[in-house]
Motif scaffolding. Sequence first.
Motif, PDB file in Angstrom:
ATOM      1  N   TYR A  15       5.468   8.316  -3.146  1.00 48.61           N
ATOM      2  CA  TYR A  15       4.896   8.392  -4.486  1.00 48.61           C
ATOM      3  C   TYR A  15       5.504   9.555  -5.271  1.00 48.61           C
ATOM      4  O   TYR A  15       5.807   9.426  -6.448  1.00 48.61           O
ATOM      5  N   PHE A  16       5.689  10.709  -4.612  1.00 47.72           N
ATOM      6  CA  PHE A  16       6.271  11.852  -5.304  1.00 47.72           C
ATOM      7  C   PHE A  16       7.731  11.587  -5.705  1.00 47.72           C
ATOM      8  O   PHE A  16       8.207  12.120  -6.693  1.00 47.72           O
ATOM      9  N   GLU A  17       8.425  10.748  -4.923  1.00 49.79           N
ATOM     10  CA  GLU A  17       9.808  10.398  -5.261  1.00 49.79           C
ATOM     11  C   GLU A  17       9.874   9.419  -6.427  1.00 49.79           C
ATOM     12  O   GLU A  17      10.671   9.588  -7.347  1.00 49.79           O
ATOM     13  N   THR A  18       9.036   8.375  -6.376  1.00 47.24           N
ATOM     14  CA  THR A  18       9.182   7.266  -7.327  1.00 47.24           C
ATOM     15  C   THR A  18       8.157   7.264  -8.447  1.00 47.24           C
ATOM     16  O   THR A  18       8.413   6.642  -9.487  1.00 47.24           O
ATOM     17  N   LYS A  19       7.003   7.855  -8.233  1.00 46.97           N
ATOM     18  CA  LYS A  19       5.892   7.828  -9.207  1.00 46.97           C
ATOM     19  C   LYS A  19       5.419   6.404  -9.508  1.00 46.97           C
ATOM     20  O   LYS A  19       4.873   6.139 -10.562  1.00 46.97           O
ATOM     21  N   SER A  20       5.634   5.489  -8.582  1.00 50.36           N
ATOM     22  CA  SER A  20       5.229   4.097  -8.765  1.00 50.36           C
ATOM     23  C   SER A  20       4.559   3.593  -7.490  1.00 50.36           C
ATOM     24  O   SER A  20       5.167   3.619  -6.411  1.00 50.36           O
ATOM     25  N   MET A  21       3.323   3.126  -7.604  1.00 54.34           N
ATOM     26  CA  MET A  21       2.608   2.603  -6.444  1.00 54.34           C
ATOM     27  C   MET A  21       3.176   1.267  -5.981  1.00 54.34           C
ATOM     28  O   MET A  21       3.156   0.974  -4.798  1.00 54.34           O
ATOM     29  N   MET A  22       3.689   0.485  -6.895  1.00 54.82           N
ATOM     30  CA  MET A  22       4.300  -0.801  -6.514  1.00 54.82           C
ATOM     31  C   MET A  22       5.512  -0.558  -5.616  1.00 54.82           C
ATOM     32  O   MET A  22       5.688  -1.235  -4.600  1.00 54.82           O
ATOM     33  N   THR A  23       6.321   0.418  -5.967  1.00 54.01           N
ATOM     34  CA  THR A  23       7.495   0.740  -5.158  1.00 54.01           C
ATOM     35  C   THR A  23       7.070   1.292  -3.804  1.00 54.01           C
ATOM     36  O   THR A  23       7.676   0.975  -2.778  1.00 54.01           O
ATOM     37  N   VAL A  24       6.041   2.114  -3.800  1.00 57.80           N
ATOM     38  CA  VAL A  24       5.531   2.672  -2.542  1.00 57.80           C
ATOM     39  C   VAL A  24       5.063   1.548  -1.628  1.00 57.80           C
ATOM     40  O   VAL A  24       5.358   1.544  -0.428  1.00 57.80           O
ATOM     41  N   GLN A  25       4.343   0.566  -2.177  1.00 59.62           N
ATOM     42  CA  GLN A  25       3.852  -0.547  -1.367  1.00 59.62           C
ATOM     43  C   GLN A  25       5.010  -1.367  -0.787  1.00 59.62           C
ATOM     44  O   GLN A  25       4.977  -1.758   0.380  1.00 59.62           O
ATOM     45  N   SER A  26       6.024  -1.633  -1.578  1.00 64.36           N
ATOM     46  CA  SER A  26       7.151  -2.421  -1.057  1.00 64.36           C
ATOM     47  C   SER A  26       7.924  -1.621  -0.009  1.00 64.36           C
ATOM     48  O   SER A  26       8.353  -2.176   1.014  1.00 64.36           O
ATOM     49  N   ARG A  27       8.107  -0.321  -0.218  1.00 64.51           N
ATOM     50  CA  ARG A  27       8.773   0.516   0.790  1.00 64.51           C
ATOM     51  C   ARG A  27       7.954   0.564   2.081  1.00 64.51           C
ATOM     52  O   ARG A  27       8.515   0.564   3.181  1.00 64.51           O
ATOM     53  N   PHE A  28       6.641   0.630   1.923  1.00 66.20           N
ATOM     54  CA  PHE A  28       5.761   0.682   3.087  1.00 66.20           C
ATOM     55  C   PHE A  28       5.931  -0.583   3.942  1.00 66.20           C
ATOM     56  O   PHE A  28       6.046  -0.504   5.157  1.00 66.20           O
ATOM     57  N   LYS A  29       5.960  -1.764   3.296  1.00 64.55           N
ATOM     58  CA  LYS A  29       6.109  -3.026   4.029  1.00 64.55           C
ATOM     59  C   LYS A  29       7.442  -3.075   4.766  1.00 64.55           C
ATOM     60  O   LYS A  29       7.521  -3.542   5.892  1.00 64.55           O
ATOM     61  N   LYS A  30       8.506  -2.574   4.127  1.00 69.55           N
ATOM     62  CA  LYS A  30       9.826  -2.595   4.757  1.00 69.55           C
ATOM     63  C   LYS A  30       9.903  -1.613   5.920  1.00 69.55           C
ATOM     64  O   LYS A  30      10.427  -1.944   6.981  1.00 69.55           O
ATOM     65  N   PHE A  32       7.443  -0.106   7.786  1.00 69.62           N
ATOM     66  CA  PHE A  32       6.542  -0.333   8.922  1.00 69.62           C
ATOM     67  C   PHE A  32       6.507  -1.797   9.349  1.00 69.62           C
ATOM     68  O   PHE A  32       5.782  -2.143  10.286  1.00 69.62           O
ATOM     69  N   ASN A  33       7.272  -2.646   8.672  1.00 63.26           N
ATOM     70  CA  ASN A  33       7.429  -4.041   9.045  1.00 63.26           C
ATOM     71  C   ASN A  33       6.066  -4.716   9.256  1.00 63.26           C
ATOM     72  O   ASN A  33       5.771  -5.253  10.334  1.00 63.26           O
ATOM     73  N   CYS A  34       5.264  -4.683   8.216  1.00 63.86           N
ATOM     74  CA  CYS A  34       3.936  -5.283   8.315  1.00 63.86           C
ATOM     75  C   CYS A  34       3.578  -5.960   7.003  1.00 63.86           C
ATOM     76  O   CYS A  34       4.156  -5.687   5.960  1.00 63.86           O
ATOM     77  N   ARG A  35       2.627  -6.860   7.083  1.00 63.04           N
ATOM     78  CA  ARG A  35       2.171  -7.562   5.877  1.00 63.04           C
ATOM     79  C   ARG A  35       1.118  -6.769   5.122  1.00 63.04           C
ATOM     80  O   ARG A  35       1.045  -6.821   3.910  1.00 63.04           O
ATOM     81  N   LYS A  36       0.267  -6.072   5.870  1.00 60.56           N
ATOM     82  CA  LYS A  36      -0.807  -5.301   5.227  1.00 60.56           C
ATOM     83  C   LYS A  36      -0.280  -3.933   4.823  1.00 60.56           C
ATOM     84  O   LYS A  36       0.497  -3.319   5.547  1.00 60.56           O
ATOM     85  N   TYR A  37      -0.738  -3.506   3.684  1.00 63.31           N
ATOM     86  CA  TYR A  37      -0.370  -2.194   3.179  1.00 63.31           C
ATOM     87  C   TYR A  37      -1.582  -1.619   2.452  1.00 63.31           C
ATOM     88  O   TYR A  37      -2.461  -2.356   2.018  1.00 63.31           O
ATOM     89  N   PRO A  38      -1.635  -0.296   2.318  1.00 60.99           N
ATOM     90  CA  PRO A  38      -2.786   0.315   1.632  1.00 60.99           C
ATOM     91  C   PRO A  38      -2.795  -0.057   0.152  1.00 60.99           C
ATOM     92  O   PRO A  38      -1.741  -0.194  -0.463  1.00 60.99           O
ATOM     93  N   ASP A  39      -3.970  -0.243  -0.399  1.00 60.21           N
ATOM     94  CA  ASP A  39      -4.040  -0.583  -1.824  1.00 60.21           C
ATOM     95  C   ASP A  39      -3.824   0.679  -2.674  1.00 60.21           C
ATOM     96  O   ASP A  39      -3.807   1.800  -2.174  1.00 60.21           O
ATOM     97  N   LYS A  40      -3.655   0.460  -3.960  1.00 59.36           N
ATOM     98  CA  LYS A  40      -3.315   1.556  -4.872  1.00 59.36           C
ATOM     99  C   LYS A  40      -4.394   2.628  -4.910  1.00 59.36           C
ATOM    100  O   LYS A  40      -4.100   3.822  -4.925  1.00 59.36           O
ATOM    101  N   LYS A  41      -5.626   2.194  -4.918  1.00 57.54           N
ATOM    102  CA  LYS A  41      -6.739   3.131  -5.008  1.00 57.54           C
ATOM    103  C   LYS A  41      -6.743   4.097  -3.817  1.00 57.54           C
ATOM    104  O   LYS A  41      -6.927   5.310  -3.986  1.00 57.54           O
TER     105      LYS A  41
END
Length: 162
Positions: A15-30, A32-41
């Motif tokens: 988040y500190f690198e990109t300032k975008s939660m959408m980007t954080v979520q997509s990076r997280f999925k890649k 940790f190789n998982c379908r579930k990811y933490p929500d924005k809140k």
Amino acid sequence: MPWTVEEKTFCVDSYFETKSMMTVQSRFKKKFNCRKYPDKKLMYRWVHKFRTYGTVLNLNAKGNRATHSGRRRSSRSAAIIDAVRASVLQNPHKSIRHRSKELGIPRETIRRILVQDLQPECDAHNRPSFMEKQPNVPSCPSTTEQHPTVISGDTNQPDTQD
């Protein structure tokens, strides 16, 4: 699902690198190789916690008592119990509320100390009962002293002269 410290720190760093939660979520999925990811809140709460406390660790963990933010433990230490005991011996008739103000101890803590810690020390046979005459309390005059005439007999029957 409890999130690991590694996953939390990855989200905060991303988040500190990109300032975008959408980007954080997509990076997280890649990563940790998982379908579930933490929500924005949830990720915003982690970022806020990191900014406020400098950590993403659980501050309420049992082994981390120095920063425990839950309910405070009882304040019935030996020093406080001794202070309440001395106050009671000095003036046993003082109310709990006044004793609380005088000692700077919460009212409920004083009540708990009196009931749980100091009550067992008292001997039930040495306490004055409510029916005994108290030394500094004037006794009430009895009704027979005020009205020496005592009516005897049945008061429901009308008085008849024979």
